[in-house]
Design an enzyme around this catalytic site. Sequence first.
Site, PDB file in Angstrom:
ATOM      1  N   LEU A  53     -13.847  36.586   6.929  1.00  0.00           N
ATOM      2  CA  LEU A  53     -13.572  35.118   6.779  1.00  0.00           C
ATOM      3  C   LEU A  53     -12.721  34.425   7.646  1.00  0.00           C
ATOM      4  O   LEU A  53     -12.578  33.261   7.856  1.00  0.00           O
ATOM      5  CB  LEU A  53     -12.902  35.000   5.277  1.00  0.00           C
ATOM      6  CG  LEU A  53     -13.682  35.533   4.151  1.00  0.00           C
ATOM      7  CD1 LEU A  53     -12.710  35.650   2.985  1.00  0.00           C
ATOM      8  CD2 LEU A  53     -14.896  34.748   3.823  1.00  0.00           C
ATOM      9  N   TYR A 103     -16.138  24.257  18.155  1.00  0.00           N
ATOM     10  CA  TYR A 103     -16.145  25.207  17.024  1.00  0.00           C
ATOM     11  C   TYR A 103     -17.717  25.368  16.493  1.00  0.00           C
ATOM     12  O   TYR A 103     -17.959  26.777  16.207  1.00  0.00           O
ATOM     13  CB  TYR A 103     -15.663  24.290  15.975  1.00  0.00           C
ATOM     14  CG  TYR A 103     -15.741  24.778  14.514  1.00  0.00           C
ATOM     15  CD1 TYR A 103     -14.915  25.735  14.006  1.00  0.00           C
ATOM     16  CD2 TYR A 103     -16.795  24.102  13.402  1.00  0.00           C
ATOM     17  CE1 TYR A 103     -14.944  26.394  12.946  1.00  0.00           C
ATOM     18  CE2 TYR A 103     -16.854  24.731  12.072  1.00  0.00           C
ATOM     19  CZ  TYR A 103     -15.983  25.845  11.906  1.00  0.00           C
ATOM     20  OH  TYR A 103     -15.998  26.441  10.508  1.00  0.00           O
ATOM     21  N   LYS A 107     -19.068  29.786  16.160  1.00  0.00           N
ATOM     22  CA  LYS A 107     -19.591  30.028  14.924  1.00  0.00           C
ATOM     23  C   LYS A 107     -21.094  30.711  15.198  1.00  0.00           C
ATOM     24  O   LYS A 107     -21.450  31.631  14.892  1.00  0.00           O
ATOM     25  CB  LYS A 107     -19.727  28.838  13.910  1.00  0.00           C
ATOM     26  CG  LYS A 107     -18.575  28.767  13.169  1.00  0.00           C
ATOM     27  CD  LYS A 107     -18.010  30.062  12.456  1.00  0.00           C
ATOM     28  CE  LYS A 107     -16.615  29.795  11.730  1.00  0.00           C
ATOM     29  NZ  LYS A 107     -16.298  30.888  10.849  1.00  0.00           N
ATOM     30  N   ASN A 131     -18.687  22.353   2.930  1.00  0.00           N
ATOM     31  CA  ASN A 131     -17.393  21.963   2.544  1.00  0.00           C
ATOM     32  C   ASN A 131     -17.038  22.677   1.138  1.00  0.00           C
ATOM     33  O   ASN A 131     -17.484  22.375   0.245  1.00  0.00           O
ATOM     34  CB  ASN A 131     -17.275  20.463   2.453  1.00  0.00           C
ATOM     35  CG  ASN A 131     -17.575  19.709   3.478  1.00  0.00           C
ATOM     36  OD1 ASN A 131     -16.676  19.786   4.688  1.00  0.00           O
ATOM     37  ND2 ASN A 131     -18.566  18.979   3.462  1.00  0.00           N
ATOM     38  N   PRO A 280       8.826  15.404 -46.483  1.00  0.00           N
ATOM     39  CA  PRO A 280       8.571  15.871 -47.865  1.00  0.00           C
ATOM     40  C   PRO A 280       8.137  14.944 -48.627  1.00  0.00           C
ATOM     41  O   PRO A 280       9.056  13.853 -48.813  1.00  0.00           O
ATOM     42  CB  PRO A 280       9.748  16.738 -48.180  1.00  0.00           C
ATOM     43  CG  PRO A 280      10.386  17.183 -46.845  1.00  0.00           C
ATOM     44  CD  PRO A 280      10.002  16.076 -46.080  1.00  0.00           C
ATOM     45  N   GLY A 281       7.061  14.812 -49.475  1.00  0.00           N
ATOM     46  CA  GLY A 281       6.767  13.830 -50.349  1.00  0.00           C
ATOM     47  C   GLY A 281       6.133  12.584 -49.624  1.00  0.00           C
ATOM     48  O   GLY A 281       5.549  11.756 -50.670  1.00  0.00           O
ATOM     49  N   VAL A 282       5.821  12.623 -48.481  1.00  0.00           N
ATOM     50  CA  VAL A 282       5.376  11.293 -47.923  1.00  0.00           C
ATOM     51  C   VAL A 282       3.898  11.500 -47.823  1.00  0.00           C
ATOM     52  O   VAL A 282       3.357  12.402 -47.485  1.00  0.00           O
ATOM     53  CB  VAL A 282       6.119  11.116 -46.400  1.00  0.00           C
ATOM     54  CG1 VAL A 282       5.434   9.980 -45.587  1.00  0.00           C
ATOM     55  CG2 VAL A 282       7.323  10.903 -46.409  1.00  0.00           C
TER      56      VAL A 282
END
Length: 373
Positions: A53, A103, A107, A131, A280-282
């Site tokens: 790589l 480049y 390669k 890419n 609670p209770g709602v």
Amino acid sequence: MKVLVTGARGFVGKNLCLRLSELERFKTLHFTRDTDIGDLDALIRQADAIVHLAGENRPDDPAQFERVNAGLTQKIADVAARSDTAPPILFASSTQAGNDTPYGESKLAGERALEAYGEAGGHACVYRFPNIFGKWCRPNYNSAVATFAHNAARGLDLPINDPAAPLPLVYIDDVVAEIIRWLDSDHAPGLHSGEVAPVYKTTVGEVADRMRAFAAIPNTRTVGDVGTGLTRALYATYVSYLPTEKIAYDLTVHADPRGRFAEMLRTENAGQVSFFTAGPGVTRGGHYHHTKTEKFLVVQGQALMKFRHMVTGETFEIAVSGDRPQVVDTVPGWAHDITNTGDDEMIVVLWANERFEPERPDTIAHLIADKSA
């Protein structure tokens, strides 16, 4: 299998080496910029396979193209040919190979060195990668995706020359998976070519637009189709570039005597996720919908959900608890409410199949205790 990875600290190398470390059948040998070139012979002679790589993309000195992309590849091929095992070699080339640039020519020269290796009885496989994008790619270097993700995550401008410019992309996880498939395959002598799939066809402008949309999520709370295809891969990439101070963000919390409510996430096509609390209770709710449906999940506390059919008057109740997680669906045409029957605060996660739109809320008040329909 001992796998020599050159460029092990580069973008693809880091992703590949991490994945190989997760698989017990592989042991990795690393060649990096800091490795003494004199150690290369010994590393190659230990290797059962080589993933090459290492390469130069934008060196300060153009001569590095020839020294690394061509020269290093030639040295690897020469040493491998002299070794007892002649390990198979995978070469990360480029779609720019042979394009009359320093480049591209370097390669292509690397490919020719491996062609000779194949003709001498070795196995070489050349991948002309387009890419590649994904986590750990260097921004402001040679990847538009990395630059866009990095900048968008920091509220910076996205540099674009031509929004319509085509941008073929392959995702790093697909590249890594293909390299592992090659490592596991039979390696016939000769020079071979490989491909990574899928290749996503998009444009510079489209990628930039998606990155901007991702960056806006903390404000819009809306995500697109981030679970599949290119958008999935781009979103994972974007999140990988978030600075640590932006990993968490606040929600807008609405509070009243009944408790708190906050919308966590909206989707474009699959509704939204919220949470609410109650003391609670709602009792919360007390309404019905014509089309909208929801899923309630009590994650803390005890609750009683009550339902009434808006035409027949039929009723039923479901007791739920955070100790035994259950999802309860609300049904169009049935009024429903939920009451905290425990002694502690109740916390409920709520999914609705459609996003709340104030101009058409599809939420009609109706108390379950009201006998009239």
